[in-house]
Design a protein around this motif. Structure first.
Motif, short mmCIF file in Angstrom:
data_model
loop_
_atom_site.label_atom_id
_atom_site.label_comp_id
_atom_site.label_asym_id
_atom_site.label_seq_id
_atom_site.Cartn_x
_atom_site.Cartn_y
_atom_site.Cartn_z
N PHE A 32 0.20 7.87 5.69
CA PHE A 32 0.04 9.22 6.35
C PHE A 32 1.45 9.73 6.88
O PHE A 32 1.93 8.78 7.70
N TYR A 43 3.22 6.46 8.71
CA TYR A 43 2.20 5.47 8.78
C TYR A 43 1.75 4.91 7.63
O TYR A 43 1.60 5.78 6.62
N LYS A 64 -8.36 -2.00 5.22
CA LYS A 64 -9.01 -2.28 6.42
C LYS A 64 -9.18 -1.16 7.48
O LYS A 64 -9.42 -1.56 8.66
N LYS A 65 -8.43 -0.16 7.01
CA LYS A 65 -8.04 1.14 8.10
C LYS A 65 -7.06 0.50 9.11
O LYS A 65 -6.82 1.50 10.06
N PHE A 66 -6.44 -0.61 9.18
CA PHE A 66 -5.29 -0.71 10.25
C PHE A 66 -4.36 0.10 9.91
O PHE A 66 -3.78 0.36 8.90
N LEU A 67 -3.76 0.86 10.89
CA LEU A 67 -2.78 1.75 10.99
C LEU A 67 -1.37 1.07 11.57
O LEU A 67 -1.45 0.51 12.63
N PHE A 108 -10.42 5.49 16.48
CA PHE A 108 -8.97 4.69 16.93
C PHE A 108 -8.80 5.20 18.44
O PHE A 108 -8.89 6.21 18.83
N ALA A 162 -7.24 -1.34 16.02
CA ALA A 162 -7.67 -1.64 14.77
C ALA A 162 -8.81 -0.69 14.39
O ALA A 162 -8.97 -0.77 13.14
N GLN A 193 -1.63 2.87 6.41
CA GLN A 193 -3.18 2.30 6.58
C GLN A 193 -3.68 1.41 5.22
O GLN A 193 -3.66 2.10 4.27
#
Lengths: 117, 113
Positions: free
Chosen positions: A90, A35, A40-43, B90, B105, A37
């Motif tokens: 990750f 993954y 903005k923490k968007f995975l 999440f 998100a 990331q």
């Protein structure tokens, strides 16, 4: 004894370089994932392997190439690094990709923070 | 296609106050829902899951979530938060084939003293 371990933890490099991130899991799981990331923490899922077979290959530049030498390892090689590749990557694993939803519970590594200068 | 929407990007709250983190899902088939938590500088870890059965599921550290089919929601709640609950949360579901986890998100919970 860490279940999903990735190395290195931090990676600082110049634009245009080639780098690799390694991942190993000792959970006996069949499926592994990469993954990305962003800040903005968007995975975002990139790749997944089940028993060394590629099963998920999302829209990712072909500069990114995963390799799974065996089901306990999934490495990520990145060619010609760009500024936009800076992110936390990750690795994760799960029991399997099929056989019911409980087998899809993800176990994550601590992440590799990649900074491209 | 399955998806999840987390309605709040950040939720600041004082210590010992209650909190609710909202998640709505979109699905036309069987629904499997998860909450994962990411503490600072760590990877994600499963907090709780709904696969079937009781619509109210609980975690070991006091969080609970309720699967609400009529409102297509799976909100996460805790009656009294601690500083140590500060993290990114999440909501997630599985895709139609059941082999890919789809994450929302994220919602940053910030607990203030």
């Amino acid at each position: 004894d860490t279940a999903v371990s990735q190395t290195p933890k931090y990676l600082v490099t110049q634009m245009g370089n080639d780098k690799s991130i390694k991942c190993e899991q000792n959970l006996g799981h069949d499926t592994m994932y990469w993954y990305k990331q962003d800040s903005k923490k968007f995975l975002k899922i990139m790749f997944s392997y089940n028993n060394k077979e590629l099963i998920i290959n999302e829209t990712v530049p072909n500069r990114f190439s995963p390799k799974s030498p065996d089901k306990a390892h999934l490495n990520l090689h990145i060619n010609s690094l760009e500024l936009g590749d800076s992110a936390v990557y990750f690795c994760a694993s799960s029991q399997g990709s099929k056989g019911g939803p409980s087998k899809n519970i993800q176990y994550f590594g601590a992440g590799t923070r990649l900074s491209v200068l | 296609a399955q998806s999840v929407t987390q309605l709040d990007s950040q939720v600041p709250v004082f210590e010992e106050a209650p909190v609710e983190l909202r998640c709505n899902y979109s699905s036309s088939v069987s629904v499997y829902l998860f909450w994962y938590v990411q503490y600072p500088n760590q990877g994600l870890q499963l907090l709780l899951k709904y696969l079937s059965g009781s619509t109210l599921v609980e975690s070991i550290n006091g969080f609970e979530a309720e699967f609400n089919k009529s409102q297509t929601s799976f909100h996460l709640r805790k009656p009294s938060v601690h500083i140590s609950d500060t993290a990114e949360y999440f909501c997630a579901t599985l895709n139609t084939g059941g082999f890919k986890t789809i994450f929302g998100a994220g919602t940053r919970l910030f607990v203030k003293a």
